[in-house]
Design an enzyme around this catalytic site. Structure first.
Site, PDB file in Angstrom:
ATOM      1  N   GLU A  50       0.827  -1.212   0.000  1.00 53.34           N
ATOM      2  CA  GLU A  50       0.000   0.000   0.000  1.00 53.34           C
ATOM      3  C   GLU A  50       0.862   1.263   0.000  1.00 53.34           C
ATOM      4  OE1 GLU A  50      -3.051   0.276  -0.616  1.00 53.34           O
ATOM      5  OE2 GLU A  50      -3.726  -1.775  -0.373  1.00 53.34           O
ATOM      6  N   TYR A 133      -6.180   6.471   4.548  1.00 54.89           N
ATOM      7  CA  TYR A 133      -6.303   5.489   3.474  1.00 54.89           C
ATOM      8  C   TYR A 133      -5.596   4.178   3.832  1.00 54.89           C
ATOM      9  CZ  TYR A 133      -5.026   2.851  -0.541  1.00 54.89           C
ATOM     10  OH  TYR A 133      -4.820   1.792  -1.370  1.00 54.89           O
ATOM     11  N   ASP A 151      -9.347   5.792  -2.199  1.00 55.66           N
ATOM     12  CA  ASP A 151      -8.177   6.228  -2.968  1.00 55.66           C
ATOM     13  C   ASP A 151      -8.692   6.986  -4.194  1.00 55.66           C
ATOM     14  OD1 ASP A 151      -9.066   4.300  -4.716  1.00 55.66           O
ATOM     15  OD2 ASP A 151      -7.115   3.328  -4.971  1.00 55.66           O
TER      16      ASP A 151
END
Ligand code: SF4
Length: 385
Positions: A50, A133, A151
């Protein structure tokens, strides 16, 4: 008495199929890309992927991800490694602040959480570099927490589903988009729901020419709507035939053109040819701690030694003499387009540049790949005939 005829079917009733989270997951199960970080739910691996994927394309991340896990297979290995090893491995991925924060977060996980990642959004957000996020992604994928992940892909997709005309990053429009994304999270498979939505945005609901005919969320159907209606109303932007109009375009900052001179200084030390590099200060806003060629900003594309030599001396100490031009490169960095002229140069000092405000070193060319290096260094050296 004859029975009353059934009511005419509504749009919702005529469209067969499960409600949106079910449709989304069915599409994901059939179409998901096989990416290495999807093969398990280990929070360390998901976290690494990520962070790397922020601002960076999947194709670029794949080889970095493999090298990273080979070198740092778990959070303990990352925490124990020198920061320079991590920065060297990160070289070329850009946004180096991410790597520094990862290192700090790994140490925190080891020192304060006995080597285990916190399992809640709030706990994850307490770690350096983990924002809303990333925390939602790790919590939903690894720990089954039913929170939506926003996102850029999800923002665009939900703005189209709702035909939201407002700024997707601000205020009430943002809250509506988050609510729509939350309505698409299946409580039994929250991580898959979020990954499905991101995948659908990346591969079908693309910024240009979205492929609405292939989209599982296009048509109206049974199940609750995303904005509180009793039935799902379908994708409104697609219904308007105006998918690309959402979200509204953002005002872009025009890129700034900047001219720079790079000085290529080589000398033989211990019979090895070495290149003079400087290390950017740790508190630099960009590329902190990376090694780079000595450089100055130029007022124009012309290189005048009467300007360049004192400017190099002022920036790095010692006395400089400019040699012949070696080539030129272009490089985009955040909002700047750099036009860089490469010149050979001589620095008149017998040893280290001790009066330089930046750390300096004479580095053998073959050692360059082991250093945390600005990506402009290999690019510049490649351009030299
Ligand atoms: Fe995007 Fe088209 Fe799907 Fe709407 S129908 S979410 S615009 S791909």
């Amino acid at each position: 008495m004859a029975a009353a005829p059934p009511p005419p079917p509504s749009a919702a009733a005529t469209t067969a199929g499960p409600p949106p989270p079910g449709r989304l997951l069915a599409w994901y199960d059939a179409h998901r890309r096989d990416l290495p970080w999807r093969r398990d739910r280990d929070p360390y691996r998901v976290w690494v992927s990520e962070v790397m994927l922020q601002q960076t394309r999947v194709e670029t991340v794949l080889p970095y991800y493999a090298r990273f896990l080979a070198r740092f297979p778990d959070v303990g290995a990352l925490a124990a490694a020198p920061l320079d090893d991590l920065l060297a491995l990160w070289s070329g991925l850009g946004y180096y602040r991410r790597a520094r924060q990862m290192h700090a977060a790994a140490r925190r996980v080891v020192d304060e959480h006995a080597g285990r990642f916190p399992a809640t959004v709030d706990g994850l957000r307490g770690l350096p570099g983990i924002g809303a996020y990333t925390a939602a992604a790790i919590a939903s994928i690894c720990f089954g927490v039913a929170v939506p992940v926003m996102d850029g892909n999800v923002e665009r997709l939900t703005a189209r589903l709702l035909a939201e005309p407002g700024d997707p990053k601000a205020g009430a429009p943002r809250r509506r988009l988050v609510a729509a994304a939350a309505a698409l999270v299946d409580a039994a498979r929250p991580g898959d729901s979020n990954q499905a939505l991101m995948e659908l945005g990346a591969t079908v609901c693309t910024p240009r020419a979205p492929r609405c005919l292939l989209c599982p969320l296009r048509a109206a159907g049974r199940g609750p709507g995303l904005a509180g209606e009793p039935a799902y109303a379908g994708c409104r932007a697609a219904g308007e035939g105006a998918a690309e109009s959402y979200p509204p375009p953002r005002k872009r900052r025009d890129p700034e053109r900047q001219h720079r001179l790079f000085a290529v200084v080589e000398r033989k030390v211990d019979r090895r040819s070495r290149l003079l590099l400087f290390r950017r200060p740790e508190d630099s806003r960009l590329m902190a701690g990376l090694w780079e060629l000595p450089w100055i900003e130029l007022p124009s594309a012309e290189v005048d030694p009467a300007f360049a030599e004192p400017a190099l001396a002022e920036r790095y100490g010692a006395r400089w003499t400019l040699g012949p031009r070696l080539g030129a490169i272009r490089h985009g960095i955040t909002f700047r387009n750099l036009e860089i002229v490469l010149h050979r140069a001589t620095v008149h000092t017998t040893g280290h540049l001790t009066d330089s405000p930046q750390e300096a070193a004479w580095i053998p060319r073959q050692d360059l790949p082991t250093l945390p290096l600005s990506s402009m260094v290999p690019k510049a050296l490649k351009a030299i005939p």
